[in-house]
Design an enzyme around this catalytic site. Structure first.
Site, PDB file in Angstrom:
ATOM      1  N   GLU A 180      19.198  70.635  50.284  1.00  0.00           N
ATOM      2  CA  GLU A 180      19.186  72.170  49.245  1.00  0.00           C
ATOM      3  C   GLU A 180      19.641  72.893  50.100  1.00  0.00           C
ATOM      4  O   GLU A 180      18.966  73.414  51.378  1.00  0.00           O
ATOM      5  CB  GLU A 180      16.990  72.420  48.823  1.00  0.00           C
ATOM      6  CG  GLU A 180      17.135  71.558  47.902  1.00  0.00           C
ATOM      7  CD  GLU A 180      15.538  71.837  47.593  1.00  0.00           C
ATOM      8  OE1 GLU A 180      15.358  73.067  47.347  1.00  0.00           O
ATOM      9  OE2 GLU A 180      14.644  70.738  47.329  1.00  0.00           O
ATOM     10  N   GLN A 213      10.741  70.557  36.871  1.00  0.00           N
ATOM     11  CA  GLN A 213      11.356  72.300  36.750  1.00  0.00           C
ATOM     12  C   GLN A 213      11.752  71.924  35.942  1.00  0.00           C
ATOM     13  O   GLN A 213      13.177  73.088  35.162  1.00  0.00           O
ATOM     14  CB  GLN A 213      12.245  72.255  38.210  1.00  0.00           C
ATOM     15  CG  GLN A 213      10.787  72.748  39.064  1.00  0.00           C
ATOM     16  CD  GLN A 213      11.349  73.157  40.748  1.00  0.00           C
ATOM     17  OE1 GLN A 213      11.861  72.264  41.473  1.00  0.00           O
ATOM     18  NE2 GLN A 213      11.764  74.422  40.916  1.00  0.00           N
ATOM     19  N   GLU A 224      10.567  77.717  37.833  1.00  0.00           N
ATOM     20  CA  GLU A 224      10.377  77.824  40.136  1.00  0.00           C
ATOM     21  C   GLU A 224       8.867  78.284  40.201  1.00  0.00           C
ATOM     22  O   GLU A 224       8.972  79.553  40.596  1.00  0.00           O
ATOM     23  CB  GLU A 224      11.133  79.306  40.446  1.00  0.00           C
ATOM     24  CG  GLU A 224      12.332  78.947  40.545  1.00  0.00           C
ATOM     25  CD  GLU A 224      13.258  78.072  41.384  1.00  0.00           C
ATOM     26  OE1 GLU A 224      12.286  77.089  43.003  1.00  0.00           O
ATOM     27  OE2 GLU A 224      14.142  77.049  41.498  1.00  0.00           O
ATOM     28  N   TRP A 225       8.482  76.987  40.185  1.00  0.00           N
ATOM     29  CA  TRP A 225       6.886  77.045  40.275  1.00  0.00           C
ATOM     30  C   TRP A 225       5.863  78.306  39.854  1.00  0.00           C
ATOM     31  O   TRP A 225       6.274  78.721  38.472  1.00  0.00           O
ATOM     32  CB  TRP A 225       6.762  76.863  41.371  1.00  0.00           C
ATOM     33  CG  TRP A 225       8.042  75.618  42.073  1.00  0.00           C
ATOM     34  CD1 TRP A 225       8.918  76.099  43.047  1.00  0.00           C
ATOM     35  CD2 TRP A 225       7.470  74.146  41.547  1.00  0.00           C
ATOM     36  NE1 TRP A 225       9.141  74.358  42.700  1.00  0.00           N
ATOM     37  CE2 TRP A 225       8.435  73.478  42.449  1.00  0.00           C
ATOM     38  CE3 TRP A 225       6.478  73.470  41.029  1.00  0.00           C
ATOM     39  CZ2 TRP A 225       8.983  72.583  42.080  1.00  0.00           C
ATOM     40  CZ3 TRP A 225       6.729  72.081  41.114  1.00  0.00           C
ATOM     41  CH2 TRP A 225       7.295  71.346  41.050  1.00  0.00           C
ATOM     42  N   TRP A 280      20.986  73.764  45.435  1.00  0.00           N
ATOM     43  CA  TRP A 280      19.926  73.745  44.250  1.00  0.00           C
ATOM     44  C   TRP A 280      20.445  75.724  43.896  1.00  0.00           C
ATOM     45  O   TRP A 280      20.316  76.606  44.251  1.00  0.00           O
ATOM     46  CB  TRP A 280      18.728  74.327  45.230  1.00  0.00           C
ATOM     47  CG  TRP A 280      17.671  74.638  44.447  1.00  0.00           C
ATOM     48  CD1 TRP A 280      16.557  76.076  43.868  1.00  0.00           C
ATOM     49  CD2 TRP A 280      16.623  73.234  43.972  1.00  0.00           C
ATOM     50  NE1 TRP A 280      16.258  75.573  42.996  1.00  0.00           N
ATOM     51  CE2 TRP A 280      15.782  73.264  43.158  1.00  0.00           C
ATOM     52  CE3 TRP A 280      16.489  72.215  44.120  1.00  0.00           C
ATOM     53  CZ2 TRP A 280      15.103  72.971  42.436  1.00  0.00           C
ATOM     54  CZ3 TRP A 280      15.933  71.119  43.120  1.00  0.00           C
ATOM     55  CH2 TRP A 280      14.785  71.783  42.152  1.00  0.00           C
ATOM     56  N   GLU A 313       9.779  68.450  51.020  1.00  0.00           N
ATOM     57  CA  GLU A 313       9.166  69.288  51.593  1.00  0.00           C
ATOM     58  C   GLU A 313       7.424  68.927  51.839  1.00  0.00           C
ATOM     59  O   GLU A 313       6.184  69.997  51.282  1.00  0.00           O
ATOM     60  CB  GLU A 313       9.123  70.412  50.691  1.00  0.00           C
ATOM     61  CG  GLU A 313      10.483  70.926  50.354  1.00  0.00           C
ATOM     62  CD  GLU A 313      10.817  72.605  49.980  1.00  0.00           C
ATOM     63  OE1 GLU A 313      12.199  72.659  49.940  1.00  0.00           O
ATOM     64  OE2 GLU A 313      10.126  72.403  48.907  1.00  0.00           O
ATOM     65  N   PHE A 331      18.354  79.906  40.088  1.00  0.00           N
ATOM     66  CA  PHE A 331      19.274  79.558  41.064  1.00  0.00           C
ATOM     67  C   PHE A 331      19.947  78.967  41.212  1.00  0.00           C
ATOM     68  O   PHE A 331      21.478  78.401  42.163  1.00  0.00           O
ATOM     69  CB  PHE A 331      18.428  78.308  42.402  1.00  0.00           C
ATOM     70  CG  PHE A 331      17.233  79.681  43.694  1.00  0.00           C
ATOM     71  CD1 PHE A 331      17.678  79.785  44.813  1.00  0.00           C
ATOM     72  CD2 PHE A 331      16.060  79.607  42.872  1.00  0.00           C
ATOM     73  CE1 PHE A 331      17.029  80.425  45.355  1.00  0.00           C
ATOM     74  CE2 PHE A 331      15.567  79.819  43.883  1.00  0.00           C
ATOM     75  CZ  PHE A 331      16.156  80.197  44.579  1.00  0.00           C
TER      76      PHE A 331
END
Length: 536
Positions: free
Chosen positions: A431, A58, A487-488, A480, A236, A496
């Protein structure tokens, strides 16, 4: 509680989102979340670790430089020091260290890249908090055998790694013979295989095994373990299972109805297989560390997950108790993979700390005795449907993420639940962050004056401090994220960060929240909401 004697840790971390049942007596959340009595640094124990977090994919960029390969997704230390960070959580790019996984060689330039980051952090007094796997991995592993769907992602036996034909050792014996490709002699020597002649004796046990993930973890331990005291194995895994193999919105985009319309996949089964392989990968990496590296540097694994309450047990019961909870077996039957007796032994207590990525809370509806939409009536969803609204009222103030609402009390609730379920095993909040809504069409000055983010962190920290006062053993908190990043699937439209990134100049510009965090960390008091300055 004093934490001056905290050693080196290996951690398993999960994404968490508190679940609040409709039958709960909790009222609807409300949209205001500003604290009347601002939280202070002194509200936390001595030695409590404060930091910020990012991940390699990221923020790093340079996706084809210094020998890095394409991944399946294909650092600003002075800034951190000025901010007053005590720790920085970042991830190691699998594709930068082992561009071809076990089918190639370690990339020395990748090792050098992270060595410099770690050394620079330590020179500034910032503790490196390293995540081994945070979503991205070499694309070759997906193409060869389907990555996390296949146990090869966690292990592969030497007996199937290579075969001797007319005195020549060939490469991987793939499930599909058409995919067999010769590998380099260097790769063969790495596995203890030579040509011509017979494979050399395995280095340990009756049959040598090397795992793609464990090989990656071992490379990280060997290269950085003399300086890194906090290790996160996998970030995650529950979200990887859900987003990549249930809903199909992340690569490799597997899903089935009613969760999505993908070209391949089975949303009821594949997430279970993926989660099982990731759990075993964690357990084997932890076993390797404790057996081979602990004499050099003691460590604990964190396993990070963002979770709804129903997913806590799926994620943490195996690495703490050694097996899935009984209700999962009742829900999924034979579709839920089983741990062998040996696997149960090394899985049990394979984490010393629990990592929690927490952002929000949400309502859940029991679907066992009522009809539900969006697959809530299926075992893979735990027979619950989630919603952010009840009786026409939102659970909390919305953000730019559809399922993320501002519900500070959720922090205390999730920590208390983990404390009770797992006998108050030490925790880190790895996070916690706020995504500003509607950032696409606003001026930079408005983005920089992020008062809502300051209020968010004050409120969530106050909730966390309450849980700690009530006995929860929480030892650190990471915002975070350090800076706005990629962000993906949301790209750069979700922010963020404590710092705004100018994509034309790549300058990092501190937001109001960065000024607040700096004051919080250094002065143990809060300044009035400042007009944004750029001298951090």
């Amino acid at each position: 509680m004093s934490m001056n004697s905290v050693p080196i840790y290996l951690i398993f971390a999960i994404f968490t989102s508190s679940s609040m049942l409709e039958a709960s007596s909790i009222n609807g959340g409300g949209l205001g979340f500003k604290q009347e009595n601002p939280i202070k640094r002194s509200d936390f124990p001595t030695g409590f670790l404060f930091g910020a977090a990012t991940s390699a994919y990221q923020v790093e960029g340079a996706y084809l430089e210094d020998g890095k390969s394409l991944s399946n997704w294909d650092k600003d230390i002075e800034m951190m020091h000025s901010l007053g960070l005590e720790s920085y959580r970042f991830s190691i790019s699998w594709s930068r260290i082992l561009p071809r996984g076990r089918f190639g060689e370690v990339n020395p330039l990748g090792i050098k890249f992270y060595n410099e980051i770690i050394d620079d952090l330590l020179r500034k007094g910032i503790k490196p908090f390293v995540t081994i796997h945070h979503e991205d991995f070499p694309q070759e592993l997906e193409q060869r055998y389907g990555s996390w769907l296949d146990p090869q992602m966690q292990y592969v036996s030497a007996s199937i790694l290579a075969r001797k034909i007319d005195g020549q050792i060939l490469g991987l014996v793939s499930p599909k013979p058409s995919r067999v490709r010769p590998q380099s002699l260097i790769w063969l020597k790495f596995w203890g295989l030579t040509r011509p002649g017979k494979p050399q004796k395995a280095r340990s046990g009756p049959e040598q095994k090397k795992e793609d993930f464990v090989l990656f973890a071992e490379t990280c331990f060997k290269s950085f373990g003399d300086r890194v005291k906090y290790w996160v194995t996998i970030n995650e895994p529950n979200l990887t299972a859900e987003l990549s193999y249930e809903r199909g919105v992340y690569p490799p985009a597997h899903c089935s109805q009613p969760f999505g319309n993908c070209l391949a996949g089975n949303s009821d089964v594949e997430p279970l297989r993926v989660m099982h392989n990731m759990l075993l990968a964690h357990g084997k990496a932890a076993k390797l560390y404790h057996e081979s590296f602990q004499a050099i540097s003691i460590a604990c694994f964190f396993f990070l997950i963002t979770f709804f309450l129903k997913k806590i047990r799926m994620s943490f019961d195996p690495p703490i108790f050694g097996d899935y909870p009984q209700e999962m077996r009742e829900y999924h039957g034979s579709e839920l993979p089983r741990f062998s007796p040996e696997e149960k032994r090394f899985m049990k207590n394979s984490i010393d700390f629990i990592g929690i990525n927490h952002y929000s809370a949400i309502y859940t509806k029991d679907c066992t005795n009522s009809s539900c939409l969006n697959g809530g009536d299926r075992a893979i969803k735990g027979f619950v449907e989630i919603t952010g609204e009840r009786d026409g009222q939102l659970i909390g103030e919305p953000t730019s993420m559809p399922r993320f609402f501002v519900v500070p009390r959720g922090m205390e609730e999730i920590v208390n639940h983990v404390k009770t379920r797992y006998n108050n095993r030490p925790m880190f909040i790895t996070e916690n962050g706020y995504s500003s809504p509607n950032v696409q069409d606003v001026e930079v000055d408005e983005i920089l004056n992020d008062n809502k983010r300051v209020e968010f962190h004050e409120a969530y920290l106050a909730s966390l401090a309450k849980a700690i006062r009530n006995g929860a053993d929480v030892r650190g908190y990471f915002i975070w994220s350090l800076m706005d990043n990629y962000e993906w699937t949301h790209g750069y439209n979700v922010r963020f960060g404590l710092y705004y990134v100018d994509h034309k100049t790549f300058d990092r510009i501190p937001k109001m929240s960065a000024r607040w965090y700096q004051d919080f960390l250094k002065n143990d008091s809060l300044v009035d909401r400042p007009s944004i300055q750029t001298d951090i």
